[in-house]
Scaffold this active site. Structure first.
Site, PDB file in Angstrom:
ATOM      1  N   LYS A  36      64.502  61.505  26.215  1.00 23.51           N
ATOM      2  CA  LYS A  36      63.164  61.035  26.544  1.00 23.51           C
ATOM      3  C   LYS A  36      62.828  59.714  25.844  1.00 23.51           C
ATOM      4  O   LYS A  36      63.492  59.322  24.905  1.00 23.51           O
ATOM      5  CB  LYS A  36      62.138  62.120  26.203  1.00 23.51           C
ATOM      6  CG  LYS A  36      62.454  63.497  26.823  1.00 23.51           C
ATOM      7  CD  LYS A  36      62.494  63.487  28.342  1.00 23.51           C
ATOM      8  CE  LYS A  36      63.034  64.752  28.961  1.00 23.51           C
ATOM      9  NZ  LYS A  36      62.062  65.801  29.156  1.00 23.51           N
TER      10      LYS A  36
HETATM   11  C1  LIG Z   1      62.245  67.381  29.423  1.00 22.27           C
HETATM   12  C2  LIG Z   1      61.349  68.181  30.290  1.00 22.27           C
HETATM   13  C3  LIG Z   1      60.796  69.397  29.874  1.00 22.27           C
HETATM   14  C4  LIG Z   1      61.192  70.108  28.603  1.00 22.27           C
HETATM   15  O1  LIG Z   1      61.159  69.379  27.448  1.00 22.27           O
HETATM   16  P1  LIG Z   1      62.155  69.765  26.249  1.00 22.27           P
HETATM   17  O2  LIG Z   1      61.650  68.934  25.118  1.00 22.27           O
HETATM   18  O3  LIG Z   1      63.536  69.421  26.680  1.00 22.27           O
HETATM   19  O4  LIG Z   1      61.991  71.214  25.970  1.00 22.27           O
HETATM   20  C5  LIG Z   1      59.901  70.033  30.715  1.00 22.27           C
HETATM   21  N1  LIG Z   1      59.575  69.525  31.906  1.00 22.27           N
HETATM   22  C6  LIG Z   1      60.101  68.382  32.357  1.00 22.27           C
HETATM   23  C7  LIG Z   1      59.683  67.869  33.698  1.00 22.27           C
HETATM   24  C8  LIG Z   1      61.009  67.669  31.568  1.00 22.27           C
HETATM   25  O5  LIG Z   1      61.554  66.540  32.036  1.00 22.27           O
END
Ligand SMILES: *Cc1c(COP(=O)(O)O)cnc(C)c1O
Length: 415
Positions: free
Chosen positions: A196
């Site tokens: 991210k």
């Molecule tokens: C990355 C993501 C998540 C989950 O986040 P994590 O930090 O990996 O647990 C949930 N929803 C979407 C759409 C994502 O891209």
């Protein structure tokens, strides 16, 4: 002599695209500072509190609640919004699994709506079709950072008395009509996982404008404690979903750098959107007028195989990768309701959906029908990952050149 790299020709590009995560001395100094302070946990330090304040302000929200992941941020948000056993929550079929697992782990029921063919975000018309008297909430996902159609979703929610929780896990700095996403409904969840744009390897954040929600959410992620209560006083079921001071210190540095990073991705995306749209059979995802900023987490486009002699998406992407355009892939490859998790109902103790009645019979996920999601997964969606958007002008030109080359020479792949 073949031209395409997949057939032995010369690739468009041989040097790699920018690596992710990006970091410099500031992250190192921030981590060193926390280590040397001896205050590694949020009970001792002030980095987590600082990040909660700064990130909430950045997303135009009054309160931030730091969490150990985006997945847990979604879960914390549902519980702080007082979701009840058996509540139905409508979400797009085109999303990451966590959107659904957060609901399942609340002893509640994910219900799937289709996506809009132009934006790939949840379709308000489709949401309307799956509302029942058990519907409790809507979880729009700002997929790729493109804000969902929030006015229409919020007005549907108001009409039916529903709670809106945004899955903003890809949408740091995305704006809907000039307002940052996250607190456009009851609350929103963000992720700081390693892929991210703001990352400490793992981590997440909930934002809201509701002070009571904020108190419950802080309590849930901190073992059911209450603000001002004793360390060993627990007023509700909660868990340890805390972020560490080390993680918060890293994300704080990245938040400071973020305006510059988002501007680079947006410029890269604008270039690609304009240039790729000129290629027959390549349709970048639409950018509706209500989107005043997007994080550009992914550059998503629709591949129309008809313009490429019916060449399957998987081979198109393989050929694109062979030209040196990496990372790029086909994204979610099946609608979420077709995951074994839901079809086979592998749920451990969270087995409510083995009994829950949806429209008069026990919910059966093989009954859901989301043709646009199906098409996006199978034959249409192509994702260029965000670090490609950080490339210099030549790197961006190479992406366009690779698509043009595939368009001109796709017949080499049709044998
Ligand atoms: C990355 C993501 C998540 C989950 O986040 P994590 O930090 O990996 O647990 C949930 N929803 C979407 C759409 C994502 O891209």
């Amino acid at each position: 002599m073949a031209k395409l790299a997949l057939k032995g020709g010369n690739p468009v590009r041989s040097s790699p695209y920018p690596a992710w995560p990006y970091w410099d001395d500031k992250e190192l100094e921030a981590v060193r500072g926390v280590i040397e302070s001896g205050r590694w946990g949020m009970a001792q330090g002030d980095r987590v509190k600082e990040l909660e304040k700064r990130f909430a302000a950045y997303q135009d929200a009054s309160f931030g609640i730091a969490v150990s992941s985006g997945t847990n941020a979604l879960r914390a948000a549902l519980l702080a919004a007082e979701i009840q056993t058996g509540a139905e929550v409508i979400m797009p079929a085109y999303t990451f699994v966590a959107t659904a697992t957060a609901v399942l782990e609340s002893n509640a029921v994910p219900v799937f709506a289709d996506i809009d063919p132009e934006t790939y975000n949840i379709s308000p018309e489709s949401v309307e079709q799956v509302i029942t008297d058990k519907t409790w909430g809507i979880m729009p996902v700002h997929l790729a950072g493109l804000p969902a159609d929030m006015d229409r979703l919020n007005s549907l929610a108001a009409r039916h008395g529903l709670v809106v929780i945004e899955d903003a896990c890809q949408a740091w700095g995305s704006q809907y009509k000039g307002r940052e996403v996250g607190a456009l409904g009851k609350a929103g969840a963000f992720s700081f996982q390693s892929s991210k744009h703001l990352t400490a390897g793992e981590g997440g954040m909930v934002v809201t404008n509701d002070p009571d929600f904020s108190e419950r959410c802080h309590s849930f992620v901190n073992c059911g404690r209450r603000t001002g209560g004793a360390w060993h006083e627990h007023v509700r079921l909660g868990g340890n979903y805390r972020l560490t001071e080390l993680q918060a210190a890293v994300v704080l540095v990245q938040l400071e750098r973020y305006p510059e990073m988002i501007a680079r991705r947006q410029a890269g995306a604008k270039f690609l959107r304009e240039r790729l749209a000129l290629i027959d059979g390549i349709k970048p995802i639409a950018l509706p007028d209500y989107v005043t900023s997007t994080s550009c987490h992914l550059f998503m486009l629709r591949y129309e195989s008809g313009a490429f002699g019916g060449l399957p998406k998987a081979i198109f992407i393989k050929a694109l990768n062979a030209e040196g355009i990496r990372p790029a892939h086909g994204g979610y490859y099946i609608p979420l309701f077709k995951q074994p998790l839901l079809l086979e109902k592998n749920l451990g103790p969270y087995d409510l959906i083995t009994r829950h009645e949806f429209r008069g019979q026990v919910i059966d996920y093989s009954d859901f029908d989301c043709p646009v999601t199906e098409r996006a997964c199978e034959s249409e969606a192509v994702w260029l990952l965000q670090n490609l958007l950080l490339a210099d002008r030549e790197g961006l030109e190479d992406i366009v050149r690779a698509f043009e080359k595939l368009r001109e020479n796709y017949h080499e792949l049709l044998e």
